[in-house]
Scaffold this active site. Structure first.
Site, PDB file in Angstrom:
ATOM      1  N   LYS A 161      55.912  16.153   4.428  1.00  0.00           N
ATOM      2  CA  LYS A 161      56.502  17.358   4.925  1.00  0.00           C
ATOM      3  C   LYS A 161      57.866  17.176   5.182  1.00  0.00           C
ATOM      4  CE  LYS A 161      55.852  20.943   8.986  1.00  0.00           C
ATOM      5  NZ  LYS A 161      54.991  21.193  10.143  1.00  0.00           N
ATOM      6  N   SER A 219      52.839  25.798  10.425  1.00  0.00           N
ATOM      7  CA  SER A 219      54.007  25.323   9.618  1.00  0.00           C
ATOM      8  C   SER A 219      53.782  24.548   8.526  1.00  0.00           C
ATOM      9  CB  SER A 219      55.246  25.012  10.478  1.00  0.00           C
ATOM     10  OG  SER A 219      54.992  23.699  11.012  1.00  0.00           O
ATOM     11  N   SER A 268      50.041  23.878  13.705  1.00  0.00           N
ATOM     12  CA  SER A 268      50.537  23.707  12.403  1.00  0.00           C
ATOM     13  C   SER A 268      50.119  22.780  11.410  1.00  0.00           C
ATOM     14  CB  SER A 268      52.279  23.297  12.757  1.00  0.00           C
ATOM     15  OG  SER A 268      52.927  24.441  13.063  1.00  0.00           O
TER      16      SER A 268
END
Ligand SMILES: [Mg+2]
Ligand SMILES: [Zn+2]
Lengths: 493, 103, 492
Positions: free
Chosen positions: A83, A160, A184
């Site tokens: 990420k 997210s 998330s």
């Protein structure tokens, strides 16, 4: 040869250990999948060339370890995604925000450093909501991530960590790092038919992870199976003296725990997680999950977490407050974008107005407001007390049960753009995940079924602090019972 | 319950966060008055927290029940100015160079 | 909260046509903690390094960087708290204080707001010619220093050096217990002496390692408190007195002209000796303090505090009392000799086995004078306590006279060498040989028969003969012996 991108991480590691294929081969296969999956916009920065070099080095390492009779790293040779919230040395790191410009960290986050030490091959930096603020991966300055699962129109992958979830669901990497502040990791896993594990707060070092809300942020993994998620977490977690909130405890036997019997465990079913307007499909999937767990020998206990409905509003004070503070450093002075103004203040304002997207600005404004003179006690302090209440709810529940079973999300993945201008509706996506974040508890989302449109739905297990062993055991049992084998149609190829 | 957030408050908050330009607009992100109504609807939703009785409840600042760990007073860092300045929009002679901060 | 009811000494009241005024002063002192590395990072704290060469990624506010507390900084704060007779708080907390500035990389300063590490305490001061005054300490907290902005390298830009960013500071806040410029500077002197004795701050005001924010208000003697103005970063004792003086008069003239003093932050302009406005309360910052979520509560074990307490050095007040008691020196001398740990240590070496009063006189008169003229710090004294002691020993054993000793000291100070070397090399040894002195005396009497005749009626003439003999001996004759022989020969 079989399509190497269809393998689980576990199978890939076994295949490399058995000499069935090399890291070079499986890395190349995934790079091809990434290239063909560009439409999903899962990556912000691809690092394919470095990945191939790393794979070559990994193969050499594996050979020499084999010769000396040693043991290969826990992730040796596995192509994974990271990420873009994790700082990676020498690789542009953006947090999906314009404000970081071409920021290239001269340091490596502890979590990714741990994974590299275990032999990870990094395919690139994955797209996400800007600064991890969002539940749809639409707030990225680099464009929305697209869910591999599709109805008529394109859907969000959740957020997210939407890039992580989409890349894993689309077989573009064997697994990915993710972070969870209010849901998330688990919510996008639920939206993409993948497994998402958020460990106990303090298990994974936050050092080198771009901060959103420090008291909530916790790294974890998105993977194809429960066991894969355990393998990943085991390589990520561990004590780090550079993070004052890092827990000095050993990892559990998480990989083994995935296959441990759950017989005799007590699973709590919180009555407050039945919310208005929740699709009946989610209620029936939840009921199905309860039956599966009963069949596995678990005792089902109704529990009450009376402050559940206040978790989300409390979160929307605490997280923006911390975020408004954490994001004060992005001022265009020492790194990142700078938009020159007429004077210093003008430069600050132009830089930040240009650099931050609408949702990030919204949260900075809320955070600044609830911390400002005259409002601190009424909002921030009050929310922290509510947080104590939420934590107490869980403590009471642990008197009668060992883990909780809940839906992951209150709905199925929705169309891109549909909720973007309705903040409160968007925030409600995290209604079932945010409680565990506030209390710092481990939680995992396991794909459990499809809705009438053929879209994935997940169930969540929440455990006691530091009891990931039980969480993985329950998740393993759930996974086995659900036997979720559906895959998105590869429409993007 | 509480007074709605006025434009004055929004302006004050925007100034404190150094977010918006002097004319009240943020390029590409709408105007401050739009934001005011958004903030009011979000804060209105948050108002439900007032239903929670928090009498004699201690605020929770961390989920980690630990004291601050202390580190030894050793010099373990520094001495790499190039690295520190590598991402600077402007640097010269070993300094960060920024817009003039005094008149 | 204003608690102290004390009204200023009559001599400290400010007289005006409308009646007397009293100035009320509280101080916020920032003291740089003596430590190797910074409060939250492993970068060095030394002074004068190349710009940005003592900066960690934490100090530069890089994304994802996290603070970890330095245990020595905590110890130093506790040590200082104990030296200020203050309560040590078993649990304290770090908070973030937000404002944007180019030398504040994180956009906030990590400080301690609601729960400081040290609570209330007190110290006593003795302003010149005054009585002992007890000054309340409100609190002491730990916080990070900011970086340094340099404005004179470019006409339209600021250059930023983050070497100081993150260095540990102790902010020591007094109660508004001070009533005159002299009391304010005496407080600062005393605080500095305590910090130096403890070794927790070097007290170097020139380098900015110790700096004062002075809060000043005026009122009618003993009356309602006035509005206070804060004068930032005053960095010498003299400036403190000047700033208080100017600010008190400025406020009085506003009130007397029918105006209202506005609460504001002011700067002291050392060139003009006056204060001027920095920013008013209206535009003041809203700091939005909240507990730093990157840091957990700081808990101190009682054993940790006890261990520091057991290792505390003797503090200036106690040392001063002991010097008066054990060495029999004057209170004023004891005060001067205890402002600095090094000075006191020097004195104790010098006074050991010698006449303490003479030792004190030599240090305060001769040594301090010479250092002053040479512009040297005490710690850079070219004459060690051992060397000065050896010189005093030569006076005591009559090798040289006190007067010659001054010459020897001068040479020692300027070009080094021991007293014995210089006495030997320059032939300064005192003449105690009676025959030689008798000859000098006889010669002097022979040369001045008239005076010898008159000496019985006018004993002052004896002094004249002593002078003549000493001169003839180039100062080397033992004065007691000269006296004795003269009296003998002149039949006095
Ligand atoms: Mg202050
Ligand atoms: Zn301060």
């Amino acid at each position: 040869m079989t399509d190497l991108t269809q393998l689980t991480l576990e199978a890939a590691l076994e295949g490399m250990a058995a000499g069935d294929f090399t890291s070079g081969e499986i890395t190349e296969a995934h790079i091809r999948a990434c290239e063909r999956g560009r439409d999903l916009n899962a990556f912000i920065t691809a690092t394919f060339e470095q990945a191939l070099e790393q794979a070559k080095a990994s193969d050499a390492r594996r050979a020499s370890v084999k010769e000396s009779g040693g043991e290969a790293g826990k992730l040796e040779g596995a192509p994974l995604g990271v990420k873009d919230l994790f700082c990676t040395e020498g690789i542009k790191t953006t947090a999906a925000s314009r404000i970081l410009g071409n920021f290239t960290p001269p340091y490596e986050s502890t979590v990714t450093a741990n994974m590299k030490a275990e032999g990870m091959i990094m395919l690139g930096k994955l797209n996400m909501d800007e600064f991890a603020m969002g539940s749809s991966s639409e707030t990225s300055a680099y464009g929305s991530v697209v869910n591999p699962w599709k109805k008529h129109n394109r859907l969000v992958p959740g957020g997210s960590s939407g890039g992580s979830a989409a890349a894993v669901a689309a077989d573009m990497c064997l697994g990915a790092t993710a972070t969870d502040t209010g849901g998330s990791i688990r919510q996008p896993a639920g939206f993409t038919g993948t497994v998402g594990i958020k460990p106990t707060y303090g298990r994974c070092s936050r050092w080198g992870i771009i901060a959103f809300a420090s008291s909530l942020d916790q790294a974890g993994a998105i993977a194809k199976t429960v066991k894969d998620s355990a393998i990943l977490l085991d390589s990520m977690a561990g004590y780090d003296p550079k993070d004052s909130t890092s827990l000095n405890v050993d990892n559990g036997n998480w990989v083994d725990a995935c296959e441990t019997s759950v017989k005799g465990l007590r699973i709590g079913i919180p009555k407050e997680y039945t919310v208005d307007a929740m699709p009946t499909e989610i209620q029936s999937l939840w009921d199905q999950g309860i039956e599966w767990m009963k069949d596995a020998g678990v005792g089902i206990v109704p529990v009450s977490l009376p402050h559940t409905k206040y978790a989300l509003p409390a979160y929307y004070i605490i997280a923006p407050a911390e975020a408004s503070s954490n994001l004060a450093r992005y001022d265009g002075m020492r790194y990142g974008a700078r938009v020159e103004g007429e004077n210093l203040i003008d430069t600050y304002e132009r830089t930040r107005a240009y650099g931050f997207g609408a949702e990030v600005q919204r949260r900075i404004m809320i955070g600044t407001y609830v911390l400002s003179a005259g409002y601190y006690d009424a909002y921030y302090l009050h929310a922290q007390k509510v947080r104590t209440r939420i934590s107490e709810d869980f403590r009471n529940a642990w008197e009668v049960c060992d883990a909780l079973l809940t839906p992951t999300c209150p709905g199925a993945p929705f169309e891109i753009g549909r909720q973007l201008n309705d903040p409160v509706t968007m925030y409600l996506n995290d209604i079932f995940t945010v409680t565990a974040s506030l209390a710092g508890l481990p939680g995992i989302s396991v794909p459990a079924g499809l809705d009438q449109d053929g879209l994935p739905l997940g169930l969540q297990i929440i455990g006691r602090a530091l009891d990931e062993d039980t969480v993985f055991a329950c998740a393993g049992a759930l996974e086995q019972a659900a036997d979720f084998t559906a895959k998105p149609e590869k429409w993007w190829l | 319950m509480r007074d709605p957030i006025t434009m004055d408050t929004v302006r004050k908050i925007a100034r404190l966060s150094h977010l918006y330009e002097g004319d009240g607009s943020a390029p590409g992100h709408g105007r401050l008055d739009d934001l005011a109504s958004e903030l009011n609807s979000i804060m209105g939703w948050i108002e439900q927290l007032n239903e929670v009785d928090v009498e004699s409840v201690a605020p929770m600042t961390s989920t980690v029940d630990m004291d601050a760990p202390l580190r030894r007073d050793d010099i373990t860092d520094g001495g790499r100015r190039d690295v520190v300045l590598a991402n600077a929009p402007k640097a010269e002679g070993g300094f960060y160079v920024v817009p003039r901060s005094v008149k | 909260m204003f608690t102290a009811e004390r009204v200023a000494d009559a001599k400290d009241l400010i007289r005006s046509d409308t009646g007397d005024w009293e100035v009320v002063i509280g101080m916020e002192v920032h003291a740089q903690v003596v430590s190797q590395s910074k409060l939250f990072s492993g970068a060095a704290t030394g002074f004068g390094a190349e710009p940005n060469s003592q900066v960690s990624l934490i100090d530069a506010g890089m994304p994802g960087m996290l603070p970890v507390v330095n245990e020595v900084c905590v110890e130093q704060a506790v040590r200082t708290g104990l030296g200020l007779n203050a309560r040590i708080n078993p649990v304290s907390r770090f908070d973030r204080k937000h404002y944007f500035y180019v030398d504040l990389p994180q956009g906030y300063q990590i400080s301690q707001y609601e729960h400081p590490i040290v609570g209330e305490g007190e110290i006593s001061i003795e302003p010149e010619g005054g009585q002992v005054i007890v000054v309340g300490i409100e609190r002491l907290h730990l916080e990070q220093d900011a970086g340094k902005s340099i404005h004179d390298l470019s006409p339209d830009e600021t250059y930023v050096d983050l070497n100081r960013s993150g260095v540990a500071l102790m902010e020591i806040v007094s109660k508004p217990d001070l009533r005159s410029p002299g009391e304010a500077s005496a407080y600062m002197e005393k605080l500095r002496a305590i910090l130096r004795a403890l070794g927790t701050c070097d007290g170097d005001m020139e380098k900015g390692n110790l700096r004062a924010d002075v809060n000043v208000s005026v009122r009618r003697p003993g009356g309602e408190l006035g509005t206070r103005c804060e004068i930032k970063n005053v960095n010498s004792m003299r400036f403190i007195r000047q700033a208080v003086n100017h600010e008190a008069r400025r406020q009085i003239s506003i009130i007397e002209a029918g105006g209202i003093v506005g609460q504001e932050t002011r700067l002291f302009d050392a060139n003009r000796g006056e204060t001027r406005s920095m920013r008013s309360k209206e535009e003041a910052h809203d700091y939005r303090y909240f507990p730093d979520p990157d840091l957990l509560p700081l808990k101190l074990e009682q054993s940790f505090v006890d261990k520091i307490r057991a290792g505390l050095p003797e503090l200036p007040d106690a040392r001063k009392a002991r010097f008066i008691r054990d060495y029999g020196i004057r209170a004023y001398d004891a005060d001067v000799l205890t402002v600095d740990r090094g000075v006191g240590d020097y004195f104790e070496v010098l006074a050991k086995g010698r006449d303490a009063k003479i030792a004190a006189n030599w240090m305060i008169g001769d040594l301090f004078g010479a250092l002053n003229r040479a512009g040297l710090d005490f710690s850079d004294s070219p004459v060690s306590a051992g060397a000065l002691g050896a010189l005093l020993d030569r006076i005591a054993d009559n090798t040289i006279s006190g007067k010659i000793a001054k010459t020897v000291f001068d040479k020692m100070f300027r070009s080094g060498g021991t007293a014995d070397e210089i006495i030997g090399r320059e032939g300064l040894k005192q003449v105690t040989d009676t025959a030689a002195i008798e000859k000098l005396v006889d010669d002097a009497i022979a040369a001045h028969p008239q005076q010898a005749q008159n000496v019985k009626n006018n004993p002052k003439i004896l002094g004249f003969f002593v002078g003549q003999v000493m001169k003839a001996s180039q100062g080397k004759a033992n004065p007691q012996a000269v006296n004795r022989v003269l009296r003998d020969r002149l039949e006095l």
